[in-house]
Write a protein that holds these residues in place. Sequence first.
Motif, PDB file in Angstrom:
ATOM      1  N   ALA A  57     -22.418  -3.951  65.971  1.00 51.35           N
ATOM      2  CA  ALA A  57     -22.349  -2.637  66.612  1.00 51.35           C
ATOM      3  C   ALA A  57     -23.584  -2.374  67.467  1.00 51.35           C
ATOM      4  O   ALA A  57     -23.477  -1.832  68.572  1.00 51.35           O
ATOM      5  CB  ALA A  57     -22.195  -1.544  65.555  1.00 51.35           C
ATOM      6  N   VAL A  95     -23.555  -1.699  71.591  1.00 50.12           N
ATOM      7  CA  VAL A  95     -24.053  -0.487  72.250  1.00 50.12           C
ATOM      8  C   VAL A  95     -25.324  -0.759  73.046  1.00 50.12           C
ATOM      9  O   VAL A  95     -25.474  -0.286  74.168  1.00 50.12           O
ATOM     10  CB  VAL A  95     -24.291   0.637  71.214  1.00 50.12           C
ATOM     11  N   THR A 132     -19.725   2.537  66.285  1.00 50.73           N
ATOM     12  CA  THR A 132     -20.005   2.689  67.716  1.00 50.73           C
ATOM     13  C   THR A 132     -20.507   4.102  68.009  1.00 50.73           C
ATOM     14  O   THR A 132     -21.526   4.271  68.693  1.00 50.73           O
ATOM     15  CB  THR A 132     -18.757   2.377  68.562  1.00 50.73           C
TER      16      THR A 132
END
Length: 121
Positions: A20, A24, A93
């Motif tokens: 994750a 990002v 997320t």
Amino acid sequence: MDGMLSGKSMLDLSRALRDALRGVFGEQVSGFRVLEHADGDRAWLAYRFVLYDFSPIVFTYDRGAFGFGEDHGNVVLPVLTSTESAPGLDDLTRLMTELDRRVRLRIPDKYLADRGVGTKD
């Protein structure tokens, strides 16, 4: 334990966090390290990474409660915790996006601009 963690180990959680974070932050995250972990009745994870080559962040998980803090050696300053109205571990997320917003508030605009990241929200 969080629904996302049902039947999974703390190392599974660390891998999910890493994925994750990469999703990002891309190249703006580095230095992934599991500091300590335990499974079973007292599931525990301490995980460290660096954002924007500026902020060393420690993630801790202890039996359902979690938090992110900026590591300053002997002191970790809270950035985002599960006790706040933040996304949970079942939406990594969104959680990483909120972490990004809060970490950027602590970094000088000139530094972010020099790295080509943009300014704070």
